[in-house]
Design a protein around this motif. Structure first.
Motif, PDB file in Angstrom:
ATOM      1  N   LEU A 191      48.424 -17.885  -0.491  1.00 50.03           N
ATOM      2  CA  LEU A 191      47.056 -18.324  -0.753  1.00 50.03           C
ATOM      3  C   LEU A 191      46.772 -18.443  -2.245  1.00 50.03           C
ATOM      4  CD1 LEU A 191      45.331 -16.294   2.087  1.00 50.03           C
ATOM      5  CD2 LEU A 191      45.612 -18.777   1.990  1.00 50.03           C
ATOM      6  N   ALA A 192      47.413 -17.606  -3.051  1.00 51.06           N
ATOM      7  CA  ALA A 192      47.297 -17.780  -4.496  1.00 51.06           C
ATOM      8  C   ALA A 192      47.852 -19.145  -4.899  1.00 51.06           C
ATOM      9  CB  ALA A 192      48.036 -16.661  -5.223  1.00 51.06           C
ATOM     10  N   LYS A 193      48.981 -19.513  -4.308  1.00 48.87           N
ATOM     11  CA  LYS A 193      49.582 -20.815  -4.597  1.00 48.87           C
ATOM     12  C   LYS A 193      48.680 -21.948  -4.136  1.00 48.87           C
ATOM     13  CE  LYS A 193      53.056 -23.370  -6.008  1.00 48.87           C
ATOM     14  NZ  LYS A 193      53.413 -23.439  -7.453  1.00 48.87           N
ATOM     15  N   CYS A 194      47.906 -21.700  -3.084  1.00 47.54           N
ATOM     16  CA  CYS A 194      46.981 -22.717  -2.562  1.00 47.54           C
ATOM     17  C   CYS A 194      45.698 -22.822  -3.385  1.00 47.54           C
ATOM     18  CB  CYS A 194      46.619 -22.407  -1.112  1.00 47.54           C
ATOM     19  SG  CYS A 194      47.982 -22.618   0.055  1.00 47.54           S
ATOM     20  N   GLY A 195      45.503 -21.897  -4.343  1.00 50.68           N
ATOM     21  CA  GLY A 195      44.341 -21.991  -5.211  1.00 50.68           C
ATOM     22  C   GLY A 195      43.352 -20.861  -5.116  1.00 50.68           C
ATOM     23  N   SER A 196      43.688 -19.783  -4.369  1.00 55.87           N
ATOM     24  CA  SER A 196      42.766 -18.649  -4.264  1.00 55.87           C
ATOM     25  C   SER A 196      42.468 -18.089  -5.650  1.00 55.87           C
ATOM     26  CB  SER A 196      43.367 -17.559  -3.377  1.00 55.87           C
ATOM     27  OG  SER A 196      42.519 -16.430  -3.316  1.00 55.87           O
ATOM     28  N   LEU A 197      41.189 -17.896  -5.939  1.00 52.93           N
ATOM     29  CA  LEU A 197      40.741 -17.516  -7.283  1.00 52.93           C
ATOM     30  C   LEU A 197      41.143 -16.106  -7.672  1.00 52.93           C
ATOM     31  CD1 LEU A 197      38.982 -17.949  -9.838  1.00 52.93           C
ATOM     32  CD2 LEU A 197      37.017 -17.217  -8.457  1.00 52.93           C
ATOM     33  N   LEU A 198      40.877 -15.131  -6.811  1.00 50.84           N
ATOM     34  CA  LEU A 198      41.149 -13.718  -7.088  1.00 50.84           C
ATOM     35  C   LEU A 198      42.099 -13.189  -6.029  1.00 50.84           C
ATOM     36  CD1 LEU A 198      37.498 -12.565  -7.846  1.00 50.84           C
ATOM     37  CD2 LEU A 198      39.305 -12.988  -9.527  1.00 50.84           C
ATOM     38  N   ASN A 199      43.118 -12.470  -6.455  1.00 45.46           N
ATOM     39  CA  ASN A 199      44.154 -12.001  -5.534  1.00 45.46           C
ATOM     40  C   ASN A 199      44.354 -10.510  -5.762  1.00 45.46           C
ATOM     41  OD1 ASN A 199      45.073 -14.792  -4.552  1.00 45.46           O
ATOM     42  ND2 ASN A 199      45.090 -14.989  -6.766  1.00 45.46           N
ATOM     43  N   TYR A 200      43.970  -9.714  -4.766  1.00 44.50           N
ATOM     44  CA  TYR A 200      43.816  -8.277  -4.944  1.00 44.50           C
ATOM     45  C   TYR A 200      45.123  -7.526  -4.737  1.00 44.50           C
ATOM     46  CZ  TYR A 200      38.702  -8.689  -4.785  1.00 44.50           C
ATOM     47  OH  TYR A 200      37.387  -8.993  -5.064  1.00 44.50           O
ATOM     48  N   GLY A 201      45.403  -6.588  -5.649  1.00 46.64           N
ATOM     49  CA  GLY A 201      46.466  -5.618  -5.496  1.00 46.64           C
ATOM     50  C   GLY A 201      45.889  -4.229  -5.679  1.00 46.64           C
ATOM     51  N   PHE A 202      46.755  -3.209  -5.702  1.00 48.89           N
ATOM     52  CA  PHE A 202      46.243  -1.846  -5.823  1.00 48.89           C
ATOM     53  C   PHE A 202      47.046  -1.040  -6.830  1.00 48.89           C
ATOM     54  CE2 PHE A 202      49.529  -1.517  -2.552  1.00 48.89           C
ATOM     55  CZ  PHE A 202      50.189  -0.347  -2.873  1.00 48.89           C
ATOM     56  N   ILE A 203      46.385  -0.054  -7.400  1.00 51.72           N
ATOM     57  CA  ILE A 203      47.017   0.997  -8.182  1.00 51.72           C
ATOM     58  C   ILE A 203      46.801   2.294  -7.414  1.00 51.72           C
ATOM     59  CG2 ILE A 203      46.874   2.376 -10.292  1.00 51.72           C
ATOM     60  CD1 ILE A 203      46.119  -0.134 -11.790  1.00 51.72           C
ATOM     61  N   GLY A 204      47.872   3.024  -7.185  1.00 47.30           N
ATOM     62  CA  GLY A 204      47.731   4.278  -6.450  1.00 47.30           C
ATOM     63  C   GLY A 204      47.916   4.048  -4.966  1.00 47.30           C
ATOM     64  N   ALA A 205      46.813   3.951  -4.231  1.00 44.37           N
ATOM     65  CA  ALA A 205      46.875   3.756  -2.783  1.00 44.37           C
ATOM     66  C   ALA A 205      46.146   2.481  -2.396  1.00 44.37           C
ATOM     67  CB  ALA A 205      46.255   4.956  -2.060  1.00 44.37           C
ATOM     68  N   SER A 206      46.690   1.772  -1.422  1.00 40.57           N
ATOM     69  CA  SER A 206      46.068   0.546  -0.930  1.00 40.57           C
ATOM     70  C   SER A 206      44.771   0.860  -0.200  1.00 40.57           C
ATOM     71  CB  SER A 206      47.032  -0.163   0.022  1.00 40.57           C
ATOM     72  OG  SER A 206      46.416  -1.249   0.666  1.00 40.57           O
ATOM     73  N   ASN A 207      43.794  -0.050  -0.304  1.00 40.75           N
ATOM     74  CA  ASN A 207      42.554   0.126   0.461  1.00 40.75           C
ATOM     75  C   ASN A 207      42.413  -0.914   1.556  1.00 40.75           C
ATOM     76  OD1 ASN A 207      41.877  -2.127  -1.188  1.00 40.75           O
ATOM     77  ND2 ASN A 207      39.704  -1.617  -1.021  1.00 40.75           N
ATOM     78  N   ALA A 208      43.470  -1.714   1.785  1.00 36.47           N
ATOM     79  CA  ALA A 208      43.459  -2.699   2.867  1.00 36.47           C
ATOM     80  C   ALA A 208      44.898  -2.987   3.261  1.00 36.47           C
ATOM     81  CB  ALA A 208      42.766  -3.991   2.430  1.00 36.47           C
ATOM     82  N   PRO A 209      45.175  -3.146   4.568  1.00 37.73           N
ATOM     83  CA  PRO A 209      46.548  -3.409   4.994  1.00 37.73           C
ATOM     84  C   PRO A 209      47.018  -4.777   4.512  1.00 37.73           C
ATOM     85  CG  PRO A 209      45.014  -3.685   6.832  1.00 37.73           C
ATOM     86  CD  PRO A 209      44.225  -3.103   5.698  1.00 37.73           C
ATOM     87  N   GLY A 210      48.174  -4.799   3.846  1.00 38.67           N
ATOM     88  CA  GLY A 210      48.721  -6.068   3.392  1.00 38.67           C
ATOM     89  C   GLY A 210      48.639  -6.303   1.902  1.00 38.67           C
ATOM     90  N   GLN A 211      48.107  -5.330   1.140  1.00 35.13           N
ATOM     91  CA  GLN A 211      48.032  -5.488  -0.313  1.00 35.13           C
ATOM     92  C   GLN A 211      49.371  -5.169  -0.972  1.00 35.13           C
ATOM     93  OE1 GLN A 211      44.873  -2.918  -1.652  1.00 35.13           O
ATOM     94  NE2 GLN A 211      43.336  -4.525  -1.482  1.00 35.13           N
ATOM     95  N   TRP A 212      49.597  -5.801  -2.129  1.00 37.55           N
ATOM     96  CA  TRP A 212      50.730  -5.485  -2.990  1.00 37.55           C
ATOM     97  C   TRP A 212      50.298  -4.485  -4.070  1.00 37.55           C
ATOM     98  CZ3 TRP A 212      55.631  -7.622  -2.572  1.00 37.55           C
ATOM     99  CH2 TRP A 212      55.766  -8.750  -1.762  1.00 37.55           C
ATOM    100  N   PRO A 213      51.233  -3.668  -4.567  1.00 35.84           N
ATOM    101  CA  PRO A 213      50.948  -2.961  -5.817  1.00 35.84           C
ATOM    102  C   PRO A 213      50.629  -3.997  -6.890  1.00 35.84           C
ATOM    103  CG  PRO A 213      52.979  -2.160  -4.820  1.00 35.84           C
ATOM    104  CD  PRO A 213      52.591  -3.388  -4.062  1.00 35.84           C
ATOM    105  N   VAL A 214      49.608  -3.762  -7.697  1.00 33.73           N
ATOM    106  CA  VAL A 214      49.101  -4.812  -8.568  1.00 33.73           C
ATOM    107  C   VAL A 214      50.127  -5.274  -9.601  1.00 33.73           C
ATOM    108  CG1 VAL A 214      48.022  -3.306 -10.288  1.00 33.73           C
ATOM    109  CG2 VAL A 214      47.078  -5.587  -9.843  1.00 33.73           C
TER     110      VAL A 214
END
Length: 215
Positions: A182-205
């Motif tokens: 979706l980032a490649k498709c043009g998504s403006l903001l793409n969320y990652g995490f530091i420490g622990a994820s707050n949603a299933p499917g996130q990458w470490p930032v």
């Protein structure tokens, strides 16, 4: 801000030395639960752009349902915000906050979350249209992806031409794949995490930012 901005959220005040890990940091005011002046003092010297969020409990937050209470968390900190995020469900009730943000030169992102499924295209497009009508600057849509067809529909949404900027992301077993596609498709903001994820499917930032740079 680039279309592939790496984004992370903070539930505690982190050292600004982490700025190289992401382009923008989300401060979850609903989870921090700190008085505005105490938070402002803790952020002294920070140079990292900040998105401020006081999330409604129906969409994964810990802030009160009362819109006025959430506005009271956001408005005293508009001077340190690069962006603010509020739910589409609250856009009508929080028009005062939207107008104050606009007067302060702070763009407003309207969020729509579905933690169980990816709703019909009519609902997804309706969320984008409503955000536009509500005077928002961007819309964030995060849905649970149960099938690859769900991901394809989000890809089409992200790739369409809209009159406002769109951030689209998936959660669940297809979540990590979706963040890159979706980032490649043009998504403006793409969320990652530091420490622990707050949603299933996130990458470490840090890894997310590295991968986005390679797309």
């Amino acid at each position: 801000m680039s279309d592939s901005a790496a984004f992370t959220h903070f539930t505690s005040i982190d050292n600004a030395a982490r700025a190289n890990l992401c382009d923008v940091a989300e401060l979850r005011l609903d989870q921090l639960q700190m008085p505005a002046e105490e938070l402002r003092a803790a952020l002294a010297g920070n140079s990292l752009p900040l998105l401020l969020t006081a999330r409604h409990p129906a969409e994964g937050g810990q802030a009160p349902e009362d819109a006025a209470a959430r506005a009271a968390m956001l408005e005293p900190l508009l001077d340190i915000a690069t962006l603010i995020d509020l739910e589409l469900r609250s856009a009508t009730q929080m028009q005062g906050t939207i107008q104050k943000a606009r007067a302060a030169g702070v763009p407003v992102v309207g969020s729509f979350h579905d933690f169980q499924a990816t709703p019909a295209d009519e609902v997804l497009n309706g969320a984008v249209n409503f955000a536009q009508q509500a005077g928002l600057d961007a819309v964030k849509i995060a849905t649970y992806l149960n099938t690859q067809e769900d991901l394809i529909r989000l890809m089409k949404l992200a790739g369409q031409t809209h009159r406002l900027r769109v951030s689209v992301m998936g959660m669940g077993p297809w979540g990590r794949v979706s963040r890159l596609v979706l980032a490649k498709c043009g998504s403006l903001l793409n969320y990652g995490f530091i420490g622990a994820s707050n949603a299933p499917g996130q990458w470490p930032v840090a890894r997310l930012k590295e991968l986005l740079a390679e797309l």
